[in-house]
Design a protein around this motif. Structure first.
Motif, PDB file in Angstrom:
ATOM      1  N   TRP A 184       0.796  -1.217   0.000  1.00 30.10           N
ATOM      2  CA  TRP A 184       0.000   0.000   0.000  1.00 30.10           C
ATOM      3  C   TRP A 184       0.837   1.279   0.000  1.00 30.10           C
ATOM      4  O   TRP A 184       0.823   2.042  -0.965  1.00 30.10           O
ATOM      5  N   LEU A 185       1.585   1.535   1.047  1.00 27.72           N
ATOM      6  CA  LEU A 185       2.327   2.799   1.133  1.00 27.72           C
ATOM      7  C   LEU A 185       3.572   2.755   0.252  1.00 27.72           C
ATOM      8  O   LEU A 185       4.241   1.726   0.146  1.00 27.72           O
ATOM      9  N   MET A 203      -5.965   0.906   5.939  1.00 30.01           N
ATOM     10  CA  MET A 203      -6.118   1.004   4.491  1.00 30.01           C
ATOM     11  C   MET A 203      -7.441   1.680   4.167  1.00 30.01           C
ATOM     12  O   MET A 203      -8.502   1.222   4.592  1.00 30.01           O
ATOM     13  N   PRO A 235      -9.773  -1.060  -2.442  1.00 29.00           N
ATOM     14  CA  PRO A 235      -9.251  -0.205  -3.514  1.00 29.00           C
ATOM     15  C   PRO A 235      -9.431  -0.847  -4.883  1.00 29.00           C
ATOM     16  O   PRO A 235      -9.697  -2.053  -5.001  1.00 29.00           O
ATOM     17  N   GLN A 242      -1.120   2.967  -2.746  1.00 23.80           N
ATOM     18  CA  GLN A 242      -1.979   4.100  -2.374  1.00 23.80           C
ATOM     19  C   GLN A 242      -2.010   5.167  -3.462  1.00 23.80           C
ATOM     20  O   GLN A 242      -3.085   5.665  -3.831  1.00 23.80           O
ATOM     21  N   GLU A 243      -0.852   5.523  -3.974  1.00 24.81           N
ATOM     22  CA  GLU A 243      -0.787   6.575  -4.991  1.00 24.81           C
ATOM     23  C   GLU A 243      -1.376   6.093  -6.314  1.00 24.81           C
ATOM     24  O   GLU A 243      -2.041   6.866  -7.023  1.00 24.81           O
ATOM     25  N   ASN A 258      -3.775   3.892  -6.635  1.00 22.34           N
ATOM     26  CA  ASN A 258      -5.227   3.822  -6.490  1.00 22.34           C
ATOM     27  C   ASN A 258      -5.862   5.200  -6.558  1.00 22.34           C
ATOM     28  O   ASN A 258      -6.965   5.359  -7.107  1.00 22.34           O
TER      29      ASN A 258
END
Length: 524
Positions: free
Chosen positions: A164-165, A466, A471, A476-477, A479
């Motif tokens: 994610w990150l 999250m 998502p 993250q970016e 998505n």
């Protein structure tokens, strides 16, 4: 050899020096030689599913050829599941030290959270979601160590150390190039992960250099394509580089991990799993072939191994146990190394090794620095692998308290799994629990694994959640800027997924009970 008597002292000294050079191979013969390194890692393959360990040789001709050309490490260990093994390799540290013995997806599964005294979290949108967990970006990785030593670094395959990150993704952990998927397992053809626990619907997970990638093909074949492409590109750009920077390509396949849906070939001859295994073998053959075709064979260390045991006992015979257990069948895996001129073809080494040891060994070969802030469990095996020196490792810690599995340790010939004791030198199948016969050995090993458990750091911050809980695409970016084609592809797949589940059932396996787990189907 009998030498003639010679009165000339200088002649004798010269002769002795020459003989010494012939008879004693220097222990540092390969240190700092900076070979290219290609490390291929299979996923969920059983011990006996390769031909050289008793499997069907028609399924793995290229892997078996690599075995004939190289060295087999017969007592090579990993952790019991995917993510812990990957984190251990990347950091040279046992998984418990980074809390990687808990996978990112475990923090969205109630049966796993319960073992930590946690419950499902709810994000600001009011949805049950997973707590964000990944390999800490402050850990030094082998990619960072080799990059800093001048290597070109690439990750081609399954990451499974954070999805994610940005700081948790491959390019935030030392890889200059990324291709493949971030999370535990994708559909090989549409590149979606079946569920984002606790959410029960698909998420897109296919990327190049951490951007969503729209392409077609079978994942195993695509990983081979990309690796071959990178080797060819490296060759093409050779004249443009100021110095001969070697390459380190880490190729962790998702094969033969589930979900196994459509396999592009061989299903007319084999069941799905073994068709997928033969496709994996094809990919290994193509990658090794590219190394040789482009002229890098003599200066490339090629390694093939596996992340943990197969899903069922029969896949790991003669060893007992499966993936997600610390019996031999769960943690003892094939490992072969090829480096022409440096490794004797068809040779074996019985020294005790763990996947963490590749970390220090690669750094030594690559001329990198061993200095770092966090201590490693890795032991440099250069002298053992290349010069036949006695193996320096006498202990492997598979698991400590605080894990979802029983604490487990091997010390010398003895192995403690929970409260069960085995002498794996005489009983490698772990058929006889000898704990009652050797209480002093049990106490010694239990004390040691408990001491190691005291070194587990505090649980990382689990407050980051999250959002959104489901998502479109991992990252993250990525998505936040998901392209319309991603949304359309994901919506199409979600429309085919079950909308309801019977009480007590989930799309994912439950946490191990009493240190054991039973997998059904393809283990997804």
């Amino acid at each position: 050899m009998r030498l003639p008597f010679v009165h000339s002292a200088p002649f004798v000294l010269v002769l002795v020096a020459l003989l010494g050079g012939l008879l004693a191979t220097p222990a540092t013969a390969v240190e700092n030689t900076r070979p290219n390194i290609v490390f291929m890692l299979a996923d969920d393959m059983g011990w006996n599913e390769v031909g050289f360990n008793g499997g069907d040789p028609e399924l793995t001709p290229h892997i078996d050829a690599l075995r004939r050309q190289g060295l087999s490490l017969t007592q090579f260990y990993t952790h019991a599941v995917c993510a812990p093994t990957r984190a251990a390799f990347l950091t040279g540290r046992y998984a418990f030290r980074t809390w990687s013995d808990w996978r990112s997806e475990d923090f969205g599964k109630p049966s796993y959270l319960e073992k930590l005294g946690l419950t499902l979290a709810t994000n600001e949108e009011g949805d049950e979601t997973r707590r964000i967990h990944a390999l800490d970006t402050n850990e030094r990785t082998i990619a960072e160590a080799l990059r800093d030593a001048g290597y070109v670094t690439g990750l081609i395959g399954k990451w499974h150390c954070g999805e994610w990150l940005p700081e948790h993704l491959p390019m935030g952990q030392g890889f200059m190039h990324q291709y493949g998927h971030y999370a535990w397992g994708i559909d090989y053809n549409n590149y979606t992960i079946p569920h984002n626990a606790p959410a029960r619907f698909a998420v897109y997970d296919w990327h190049r250099d951490q951007e969503p990638l729209n392409e077609q093909g079978y994942a195993t074949d695509l990983f081979a394509n990309e690796t071959v492409r990178l080797i060819a590109q490296y060759k093409k750009n050779a004249g443009k580089r100021k110095k001969a920077d070697p390459f380190f390509f880490y190729v962790p396949f998702n094969a033969v991990h589930g979900p196994l849906e459509e396999i592009p070939r061989y299903t007319d001859q084999y069941e799905k799993r073994y068709a997928a295994l033969k496709c994996l073998d094809d990919a290994v053959g193509r990658i090794v072939g590219a190394v040789d075709q482009y002229g890098y064979g003599e200066n490339t260390l090629v390694i093939f191994s596996n992340d943990n045991g197969g899903l069922r006992d029969e896949m790991n015979a003669p060893y007992r146990g499966t993936k997600n257990t610390n019996y031999e069948g769960g943690v003892r895996v094939p490992c072969i190394l090829r480096w022409p001129g440096k490794i004797e073809p068809g040779s074996s080494n019985d020294s005790l090794m763990h996947i963490v040891d590749l970390y220090s060994t690669f750094i030594t070969l690559g001329g990198g620095s061993h200095k770092q802030k966090r201590a490693v469990d890795s032991i440099d095996m250069t002298d053992t692998i290349f010069n036949g020196a006695p193996g320096p490792r006498d202990e492997v810690i598979y698991e400590v308290s605080g894990s979802v599995r029983f604490p487990a340790i091997r010390m010398g010939d003895y192995k403690l799994v929970g409260e069960e004791l085995y002498n794996v030198a005489v009983d490698p199948g772990e058929t006889e629990d000898i704990a009652a016969k050797h209480p002093q050995i049990v106490a010694k090993l239990a004390r040691r694994v408990a001491e190691a458990g005291e070194e587990r750091p505090p649980m990382p911050d689990m407050s980051r959640l999250m959002t959104p809980a489901l998502p479109w695409v991992y990252g993250q970016e990525e998505n936040a800027n998901a392209p319309e084609w991603v949304k359309a592809a994901v919506e199409k797949i979600r429309a085919t997924q079950p909308k309801e589940w019977a009480p007590g059932t989930t799309p994912w396996p439950q946490a191990p009970v009493d240190g054991k787990i039973t997998y059904t189907g393809d283990g997804r």
